[in-house]
Design a protein around this motif. Sequence first.
Motif, PDB file in Angstrom:
ATOM      1  N   TYR A 192     -12.503  -7.053 -13.496  1.00  0.00           N
ATOM      2  CA  TYR A 192     -12.642  -7.207 -12.047  1.00  0.00           C
ATOM      3  C   TYR A 192     -11.388  -7.847 -11.465  1.00  0.00           C
ATOM      4  CZ  TYR A 192     -17.492  -6.353 -13.253  1.00  0.00           C
ATOM      5  OH  TYR A 192     -18.637  -5.790 -13.751  1.00  0.00           O
ATOM      6  N   TYR A 193     -11.060  -7.436 -10.237  1.00  0.00           N
ATOM      7  CA  TYR A 193      -9.851  -7.928  -9.576  1.00  0.00           C
ATOM      8  C   TYR A 193     -10.184  -8.316  -8.143  1.00  0.00           C
ATOM      9  CZ  TYR A 193      -5.123  -7.866  -7.524  1.00  0.00           C
ATOM     10  OH  TYR A 193      -3.968  -8.193  -6.877  1.00  0.00           O
ATOM     11  N   LYS A 194      -9.645  -9.454  -7.704  1.00  0.00           N
ATOM     12  CA  LYS A 194      -9.823  -9.894  -6.317  1.00  0.00           C
ATOM     13  C   LYS A 194      -8.502  -9.710  -5.578  1.00  0.00           C
ATOM     14  CE  LYS A 194     -11.345 -13.752  -3.425  1.00  0.00           C
ATOM     15  NZ  LYS A 194     -10.242 -13.571  -2.460  1.00  0.00           N
ATOM     16  N   PRO A 195      -8.441  -8.792  -4.607  1.00  0.00           N
ATOM     17  CA  PRO A 195      -7.179  -8.530  -3.908  1.00  0.00           C
ATOM     18  C   PRO A 195      -6.733  -9.705  -3.056  1.00  0.00           C
ATOM     19  CG  PRO A 195      -8.969  -7.357  -2.839  1.00  0.00           C
ATOM     20  CD  PRO A 195      -9.528  -7.938  -4.109  1.00  0.00           C
ATOM     21  N   GLY A 196      -5.414  -9.842  -2.928  1.00  0.00           N
ATOM     22  CA  GLY A 196      -4.835 -10.876  -2.076  1.00  0.00           C
ATOM     23  C   GLY A 196      -4.244 -10.269  -0.816  1.00  0.00           C
ATOM     24  N   TYR A 197      -3.508 -11.080  -0.063  1.00  0.00           N
ATOM     25  CA  TYR A 197      -3.009 -10.614   1.243  1.00  0.00           C
ATOM     26  C   TYR A 197      -2.005  -9.479   1.099  1.00  0.00           C
ATOM     27  CZ  TYR A 197       1.415 -13.152   0.585  1.00  0.00           C
ATOM     28  OH  TYR A 197       2.620 -13.588   0.114  1.00  0.00           O
ATOM     29  N   LEU A 198      -1.186  -9.486   0.031  1.00  0.00           N
ATOM     30  CA  LEU A 198      -0.223  -8.398  -0.146  1.00  0.00           C
ATOM     31  C   LEU A 198      -0.929  -7.076  -0.399  1.00  0.00           C
ATOM     32  CD1 LEU A 198       2.757  -9.794  -2.277  1.00  0.00           C
ATOM     33  CD2 LEU A 198       2.780  -9.018   0.094  1.00  0.00           C
ATOM     34  N   ASP A 199      -2.032  -7.133  -1.143  1.00  0.00           N
ATOM     35  CA  ASP A 199      -2.814  -5.917  -1.399  1.00  0.00           C
ATOM     36  C   ASP A 199      -3.347  -5.345  -0.096  1.00  0.00           C
ATOM     37  OD1 ASP A 199      -2.902  -6.069  -4.426  1.00  0.00           O
ATOM     38  OD2 ASP A 199      -3.778  -7.990  -3.914  1.00  0.00           O
ATOM     39  N   LYS A 200      -3.853  -6.225   0.759  1.00  0.00           N
ATOM     40  CA  LYS A 200      -4.417  -5.765   2.026  1.00  0.00           C
ATOM     41  C   LYS A 200      -3.324  -5.195   2.940  1.00  0.00           C
ATOM     42  CE  LYS A 200      -8.598  -7.009   0.977  1.00  0.00           C
ATOM     43  NZ  LYS A 200      -9.363  -8.015   1.713  1.00  0.00           N
ATOM     44  N   GLU A 201      -2.130  -5.780   2.891  1.00  0.00           N
ATOM     45  CA  GLU A 201      -1.038  -5.270   3.712  1.00  0.00           C
ATOM     46  C   GLU A 201      -0.588  -3.881   3.259  1.00  0.00           C
ATOM     47  OE1 GLU A 201       2.084  -8.136   3.725  1.00  0.00           O
ATOM     48  OE2 GLU A 201       1.044  -9.516   5.083  1.00  0.00           O
ATOM     49  N   LEU A 256      -4.517  -5.213 -15.446  1.00  0.00           N
ATOM     50  CA  LEU A 256      -5.640  -5.846 -14.756  1.00  0.00           C
ATOM     51  C   LEU A 256      -6.363  -6.829 -15.673  1.00  0.00           C
ATOM     52  CD1 LEU A 256      -7.088  -2.785 -12.816  1.00  0.00           C
ATOM     53  CD2 LEU A 256      -6.263  -4.898 -11.774  1.00  0.00           C
ATOM     54  N   ALA A 257      -6.497  -6.462 -16.934  1.00  0.00           N
ATOM     55  CA  ALA A 257      -7.180  -7.331 -17.894  1.00  0.00           C
ATOM     56  C   ALA A 257      -6.412  -8.626 -18.125  1.00  0.00           C
ATOM     57  CB  ALA A 257      -7.390  -6.589 -19.207  1.00  0.00           C
ATOM     58  N   CYS A 258      -5.087  -8.588 -17.902  1.00  0.00           N
ATOM     59  CA  CYS A 258      -4.248  -9.767 -18.156  1.00  0.00           C
ATOM     60  C   CYS A 258      -4.115 -10.685 -16.946  1.00  0.00           C
ATOM     61  CB  CYS A 258      -2.857  -9.324 -18.610  1.00  0.00           C
ATOM     62  SG  CYS A 258      -2.836  -8.533 -20.233  1.00  0.00           S
ATOM     63  N   VAL A 259      -4.670 -10.268 -15.805  1.00  0.00           N
ATOM     64  CA  VAL A 259      -4.548 -11.098 -14.598  1.00  0.00           C
ATOM     65  C   VAL A 259      -5.437 -12.329 -14.739  1.00  0.00           C
ATOM     66  CG1 VAL A 259      -4.954 -11.218 -12.120  1.00  0.00           C
ATOM     67  CG2 VAL A 259      -3.988  -9.139 -13.122  1.00  0.00           C
ATOM     68  N   GLU A 260      -4.830 -13.498 -14.676  1.00  0.00           N
ATOM     69  CA  GLU A 260      -5.591 -14.746 -14.732  1.00  0.00           C
ATOM     70  C   GLU A 260      -5.919 -15.242 -13.330  1.00  0.00           C
ATOM     71  OE1 GLU A 260      -3.421 -17.523 -17.080  1.00  0.00           O
ATOM     72  OE2 GLU A 260      -3.580 -16.349 -18.924  1.00  0.00           O
ATOM     73  N   ARG A 261      -4.966 -15.154 -12.447  1.00  0.00           N
ATOM     74  CA  ARG A 261      -5.206 -15.500 -11.043  1.00  0.00           C
ATOM     75  C   ARG A 261      -4.203 -14.733 -10.192  1.00  0.00           C
ATOM     76  NH1 ARG A 261      -1.832 -19.463  -8.841  1.00  0.00           N
ATOM     77  NH2 ARG A 261      -0.378 -20.436 -10.290  1.00  0.00           N
ATOM     78  N   TRP A 262      -4.529 -14.567  -8.910  1.00  0.00           N
ATOM     79  CA  TRP A 262      -3.693 -13.751  -8.052  1.00  0.00           C
ATOM     80  C   TRP A 262      -2.367 -14.432  -7.752  1.00  0.00           C
ATOM     81  CZ3 TRP A 262      -1.035 -13.762  -3.523  1.00  0.00           C
ATOM     82  CH2 TRP A 262      -0.638 -12.516  -3.039  1.00  0.00           C
ATOM     83  N   LYS A 263      -1.284 -13.649  -7.865  1.00  0.00           N
ATOM     84  CA  LYS A 263       0.052 -14.087  -7.472  1.00  0.00           C
ATOM     85  C   LYS A 263       0.752 -12.904  -6.794  1.00  0.00           C
ATOM     86  CE  LYS A 263       0.572 -16.963 -11.648  1.00  0.00           C
ATOM     87  NZ  LYS A 263       1.366 -17.133 -12.896  1.00  0.00           N
ATOM     88  N   PRO A 264       1.722 -13.171  -5.919  1.00  0.00           N
ATOM     89  CA  PRO A 264       2.446 -12.053  -5.302  1.00  0.00           C
ATOM     90  C   PRO A 264       3.056 -11.102  -6.325  1.00  0.00           C
ATOM     91  CG  PRO A 264       2.928 -14.076  -4.121  1.00  0.00           C
ATOM     92  CD  PRO A 264       2.128 -14.465  -5.337  1.00  0.00           C
ATOM     93  N   ALA A 265       3.631 -11.652  -7.389  1.00  0.00           N
ATOM     94  CA  ALA A 265       4.256 -10.797  -8.403  1.00  0.00           C
ATOM     95  C   ALA A 265       3.223  -9.901  -9.085  1.00  0.00           C
ATOM     96  CB  ALA A 265       4.970 -11.653  -9.450  1.00  0.00           C
ATOM     97  N   VAL A 266       2.023 -10.428  -9.285  1.00  0.00           N
ATOM     98  CA  VAL A 266       0.935  -9.639  -9.877  1.00  0.00           C
ATOM     99  C   VAL A 266       0.595  -8.462  -8.972  1.00  0.00           C
ATOM    100  CG1 VAL A 266      -1.542  -9.671 -10.396  1.00  0.00           C
ATOM    101  CG2 VAL A 266      -0.068 -11.500 -11.241  1.00  0.00           C
TER     102      VAL A 266
END
Length: 284
Positions: free
Chosen positions: A13-22, A142-152
């Motif tokens: 599972y992934y939670k999108p951040g502001y860059l994803d929404k943009e 996606l499996a390696c994402v620990e928390r959202w970052k811009p680089a991610v």
Amino acid sequence: MQEYEYEYAEFIYYKPGYLDKEEHIWPVRAGRSIAKSNYRVGPKRIECYSLHFVREGMVRLEFDGKRVDLQKNDLFCLFPGRTYYYHMLASESPLQMNWLALDGPKVKPLLELAGLTPESPFGKQMCSPQVQETSERLIHALACVERWKPAVSLELHGLVYGLLASIVPDTNYAQPTELAGWIHECMDYMELHATEGISVQQVADFAGVHRSYFSNMFTTQVGLPPLKFMQRIRMDKAKQLLKDTDATVTEIALSLGYPNLYSFTRAFKIYYKVPPIMMRRTSS
């Protein structure tokens, strides 16, 4: 993978951040599964777009009163708000699939480029080795994402676009059925790049047609030959720069793609009947 009633599966599972929404497109979840003999899903509706890549075995997809049997290297997409059923068919290998759920306003038009629509939500033999590799890389990322970052976010967007690009067929999209749309695309291209000194041949290459055909059709539709249309763009910009900025005539000449001051001044004088310095004086 964990064991469930109908399958062995890994859910990510992934939670999108502001860059994803943009970017107007983002992953929601992904996973891998190996079906058990009683594997059956549906009736099911989802809120996003879910691409399923068949790696082994066979699956039957049912939608809108239709059904299609899919096998290794095929794929299908679940579109939001529509009802689907799918279940494993008997084959030499158990059904194995990778899947990726996407959301955002960009997803639907990009899927349409690949030929995937709610009315035809599947593709035969679309899972090339490149598609399989890119989907694996994306799921792993996606499996390696620990928390959202811009680089991610940037890395995931690159992989998402790479995956979608790999399922778009290598078809010439430069000749749509409506000629006006094609000409409009060329005009936009010329507006964007005219000051970089592009040639008519380069615009014809962008359109995917022969230069003479492009020139004839463009002249008929626009009322100007393409070379004169690009000249008008450059002259309009030159006039604006002379009136609204303190840039030197040499700066303007080089900024508009002319090789030197002389060639710009000559072209400007032919077009406006006055030299550029005179245009600046009369506007001040």
